[in-house]
Design an enzyme around this catalytic site. Structure first.
Site, short mmCIF file in Angstrom:
data_model
loop_
_atom_site.label_atom_id
_atom_site.label_comp_id
_atom_site.label_asym_id
_atom_site.label_seq_id
_atom_site.Cartn_x
_atom_site.Cartn_y
_atom_site.Cartn_z
CB CYS A 1 -0.90 -0.01 1.24
SG CYS A 1 -2.03 1.39 1.35
CG HIS B 1 -5.43 -2.35 -1.66
ND1 HIS B 1 -4.51 -2.94 -0.81
CD2 HIS B 1 -5.19 -1.02 -1.60
CE1 HIS B 1 -3.75 -1.99 -0.27
NE2 HIS B 1 -4.14 -0.81 -0.75
CD GLU B 2 -6.28 1.39 -4.31
OE1 GLU B 2 -6.53 2.37 -3.57
OE2 GLU B 2 -5.16 0.86 -4.35
CG HIS C 1 -7.34 2.61 0.71
ND1 HIS C 1 -6.71 2.92 1.90
CD2 HIS C 1 -6.40 2.01 -0.06
CE1 HIS C 1 -5.45 2.52 1.85
NE2 HIS C 1 -5.24 1.96 0.67
#
Length: 181
Positions: free
Chosen positions: A88, A130-131, A134
């Site tokens: 990251c 993953h994004e 976030h």
């Protein structure tokens, strides 16, 4: 090229759920450009708006030479899983094997408000998950098993950018693996 500073682990914006985009305007297109330019400069496979301190549901990606973005993503995950290295830009230099769904169908919008659907497996699937995490205030280390999380926390404390108070680990409000159907 409007390169922006990337927020580092410990910044509260990274632990806050982002708000849905409701206005598709010049300001949003500028944010997508800043995200893209910053991601490519880093370089990274993806970058979410909260990593630039902007609490909106937008991210960019760069996987297999394809650069794109997604606004207000909604994910459908495969039951099949993968386990592999993940890093990251908000945790510079750290990588840990992380379990993710093998495939994803992501629905959302482009920066003009047009509907978009992205289907991917392996690295693209990992990146999109993953994004999107976030955007929910989730960082990939939250998905690690106990042993890996312990190693990640040690590495964070020892990193030249780390050393702050122990961070809070959050549990994602979304299932890690769900059926596409």
């Amino acid at each position: 090229m409007p390169i922006q500073p990337i927020r580092i682990f410990g910044d509260p914006v990274l632990r806050t759920a982002a708000k849905p985009v409701t206005t598709f305007d010049k300001e949003l297109r500028g944010l997508v450009k800043d995200l893209t330019d910053t991601m490519l400069d880093a370089p990274g496979a993806g970058l979410a708006a909260p990593q630039l301190g902007v609490s909106l549901r937008v991210f960019t990606y760069n996987v297999g030479g394809v650069v794109g973005h997604l606004v207000n993503p909604d994910l459908e995950l495969t039951d099949e899983e993968q386990d592999g290295p993940e890093g990251c830009l908000s945790l510079p230099g750290l990588r840990f094997d992380t379990k993710r769904a093998f495939g994803v169908v992501a629905k959302g919008f482009n920066m003009y408000g047009d509907p978009v659907e992205i289907e991917g497996t392996e690295i693209l699937s990992r990146c999109i998950q993953h994004e999107t995490d976030h955007l929910d205030g989730i960082i990939f280390i939250d998905r690690l098993d106990r042993e890996r999380r312990k190693a990640a926390m040690k590495a964070i404390r020892e990193a030249d950018w780390g050393g702050g108070p122990a961070p809070t680990v959050k549990v994602s409000p979304h299932s890690t693996f769900g059926g596409i159907g």
